[in-house]
Design an enzyme around this catalytic site. Structure first.
Site, mmCIF file in Angstrom:
data_model
loop_
_atom_site.group_PDB
_atom_site.id
_atom_site.type_symbol
_atom_site.label_atom_id
_atom_site.label_comp_id
_atom_site.label_asym_id
_atom_site.label_seq_id
_atom_site.Cartn_x
_atom_site.Cartn_y
_atom_site.Cartn_z
ATOM 1 C CG HIS A 51 -0.472 0.517 2.621
ATOM 2 N ND1 HIS A 51 0.037 -0.565 3.083
ATOM 3 C CD2 HIS A 51 -0.385 1.240 3.139
ATOM 4 C CE1 HIS A 51 0.538 0.133 4.454
ATOM 5 N NE2 HIS A 51 0.269 1.346 4.475
ATOM 6 C CE LYS A 97 1.856 4.900 2.768
ATOM 7 N NZ LYS A 97 0.950 5.105 3.938
ATOM 8 C CG ASP A 107 4.412 -5.106 10.075
ATOM 9 O OD1 ASP A 107 3.383 -5.566 9.318
ATOM 10 O OD2 ASP A 107 3.977 -4.061 11.039
ATOM 11 C CG HIS A 165 5.402 -0.871 3.818
ATOM 12 N ND1 HIS A 165 4.615 -1.536 2.683
ATOM 13 C CD2 HIS A 165 4.655 -1.404 5.086
ATOM 14 C CE1 HIS A 165 3.502 -1.992 3.716
ATOM 15 N NE2 HIS A 165 3.577 -2.078 4.842
HETATM 16 C C1 BG6 Z 1 1.274 -2.159 7.660
HETATM 17 C C2 BG6 Z 1 1.846 -2.775 8.747
HETATM 18 O O1 BG6 Z 1 1.656 -2.968 6.381
HETATM 19 O O2 BG6 Z 1 1.863 -0.858 7.369
HETATM 20 C C3 BG6 Z 1 1.415 -2.122 10.002
HETATM 21 O O3 BG6 Z 1 1.371 -3.995 8.870
HETATM 22 C C4 BG6 Z 1 1.966 -0.578 9.860
HETATM 23 O O4 BG6 Z 1 2.097 -2.681 11.225
HETATM 24 C C5 BG6 Z 1 1.289 -0.119 8.518
HETATM 25 O O5 BG6 Z 1 1.367 0.170 10.737
HETATM 26 C C6 BG6 Z 1 2.144 1.445 8.528
HETATM 27 O O6 BG6 Z 1 1.358 2.021 7.117
HETATM 28 P P1 BG6 Z 1 1.078 3.505 7.096
HETATM 29 O O7 BG6 Z 1 0.672 3.773 5.680
HETATM 30 O O8 BG6 Z 1 0.240 3.968 8.402
HETATM 31 O O9 BG6 Z 1 2.467 4.040 7.036
#
Ligand code: BG6
Length: 489
Positions: free
Chosen positions: A181, A185, A238, A243
């Protein structure tokens, strides 16, 4: 342009992700006129629910979404929302039984379909096997069938590889949309725009001019209600192979030859495969203990619900990585992420080398402001350039100043979930923002030595009080190299 007619089938349609993020995102797409008039949503779940009770849940979530987010409350466009709900149906069934897929096949007919797997990771393989066996995954000249896989994609390199093999036995790579995800952004997508649509950054974007790069994803929240999931996951799994690796790849990759999905993913693949495996001596793992935020007492990780009293799961990780290619050799990339830190802040900071300061020989080193380009991903969104300027007055003195670009000053958009672009791209068949099998495996490869080493035990945990910037050892990782993290607060 409007997406082709079809259906979005959401496995886990009664779950949290669907109501909090997917439905609001679909609503935003409908408001923007990007969905076909006859777009259908089929929610598949095991829960004993009627379509009425499901619609009520969705209604609560959308009310919350339109009022909670954004700077001002925005009225719900009831006509658009009602139209969507009329086209939403519920199919109750187990993800593990063939009868569910037979019923789904009857309901779907010969339509285009995106199957969205908003379910626990243990169901990914099973659902895709069934989609394959039931013929639901079968495409033809007129109909597409696509599958969206949420994270976590595997729990280490071996399981990620095994999952890829399993998916690819029922689907073509072109049918698989592995979501990260972060790629939805706007600020992450802007990294490519910043780097490749401007002439002034790219000539400096290399080992001759850049001293090091810091990538931070700091959170204020703890594990919330996800203790059970988090205990077996931890901060490294995680956040890092997915990410943070995506942020790193966007920052470090070469310019793709086009925006074609494979052109972009090839460049990511190249840079990810040039990263050294993280050395176990250059990784810090931390866990929060109780602490204070202002007047509020914060619990330690081990006191959170569903967490073992002797838990060895990390809630913080910091590491130093290097990239073996002509552009980046010798430039360290420092990554850190953690829960219960001082601030919520995700950013990429490019630290440039010092200018030759012959002229300012008398200025103490601590007064020399390094040039830093900070790409703010969230919660503030924008770009900052830090440089030195003369402090006004008769003496020649230097001070650090910052030039800021804030998205909000230039563009005013309604609330978004971050899933709009991703869902739309699935509907129109654009895989650019999705991870290919090799990209995912490359991310796992980097962290695998640390995972294996930690599994074998004997690696100390660094504790940090909740509400601080993380463990001391993370600072030491930097100090050893004569550098320091940017402050979180
Ligand atoms: C998720 C994780 O993929 O991303 C979470 O499992 C984390 O632990 C989250 O809090 C963070 O996403 P964002 O968009 O809030 O930075």
């Amino acid at each position: 342009k409007c997406a082709p007619r079809g259906a979005l089938v959401i496995f886990g349609g009664g779950g949290d992700l669907t109501k909090r993020l997917l439905m609001p995102a679909i609503y935003n797409l409908a408001c923007a006129g990007l969905l076909d008039e006859d777009f259908q949503i089929i929610a598949v779940d095991w829960a004993e629910m009627t379509i009425e009770s499901l619609r009520e849940q969705f209604q609560d979530a959308i009310n919350d979404f339109v009022t909670r987010r954004g700077t001002s409350a925005i009225a719900l466009r009831q006509d658009v929302w009602d139209h969507l709900l009329e086209r939403t149906s519920y199919l109750r069934g187990s993800f593990e039984e063939a009868s569910t897929y037979t019923a789904l096949s009857e309901r779907l007919g010969h339509q285009n379909a995106v199957f969205y797997l908003a379910v626990a990771a243990r169901f990914f393989g099973t659902i895709v096997d069934h989609l394959g066996e039931s013929g639901l995954a079968q495409e033809d000249d007129e109909t597409y069938r696509r599958v969206v896989i949420e994270k976590p994609f595997g729990s280490d390199l071996a399981s990620a590889r095994a999952l890829n093999v399993r998916l690819l036995s029922s689907l073509e790579e072109s049918q698989i949309y592995r979501i990260d995800h972060y790629l939805g952004k706007e600020t992450v997508q802007n990294i490519m725009a910043l780097r490749f649509s401007n002439g002034i950054f790219e000539p400096l974007w290399n080992r001759q001019n850049i001293d090091h790069v810091q990538i931070t994803a700091a959170e204020v929240v703890g594990v919330e209600k996800r203790g059970r999931f988090y205990e077996s996951t931890g901060a490294l799994r995680d956040m890092v192979p997915n990410h943070l690796m995506q942020l790193l790849a966007m920052t470090a990759m070469e310019a793709p030859t086009s925006f074609e999905a494979d052109a972009v993913r090839d460049e990511k693949s190249k840079v990810l495969s040039a990263i050294h495996e993280a050395s176990v001596h250059e990784i810090v793992r931390g866990q929060y203990i109780s602490g204070m935020k202002g007047e509020t007492a914060l619990k330690g990780y081990r006191e959170e619900p569903d967490i073992g009293i002797g838990s060895q799961t990390e809630t913080f990780v910091a590491m130093k990585l290097g990239i073996d290619n002509w552009r980046w050799a010798g430039v360290p990339f420092y990554l850190r992420t953690g829960k219960r830190l001082t601030q919520r802040k995700t950013e990429i900071a490019i630290h440039f080398k010092q200018a030759p300061f012959a002229l300012f020989r008398d200025t103490p080193v601590e007064r020399l402001t390094p040039n830093i380009l900070i790409i703010h991903i969230q919660p503030s969104e924008g770009v900052t350039l830090q440089f030195s300027a003369k402090v006004p007055g008769p003496a020649v003195r230097l001070g650090g100043v910052r030039m800021n670009f804030n998205y909000a000053d230039w563009y005013s958009d309604g609330p978004t979930t971050g899933y709009e672009t991703l869902i739309y791209d699935c509907l129109v068949g654009d895989q650019t923002l999705f991870q290919r099998a090799d990209n995912i495996e490359a991310g796992w490869r980097v962290v695998q030595p640390a995972l294996s080493h930690w599994n074998s035990g004997g690696v100390p945990m660094s504790f940090y009080p909740a509400g601080t910037d993380g463990p001391r050892e993370a600072d030491e990782l930097m100090h050893r190299d004569g550098r320091r993290w940017l402050d979180l607060s």
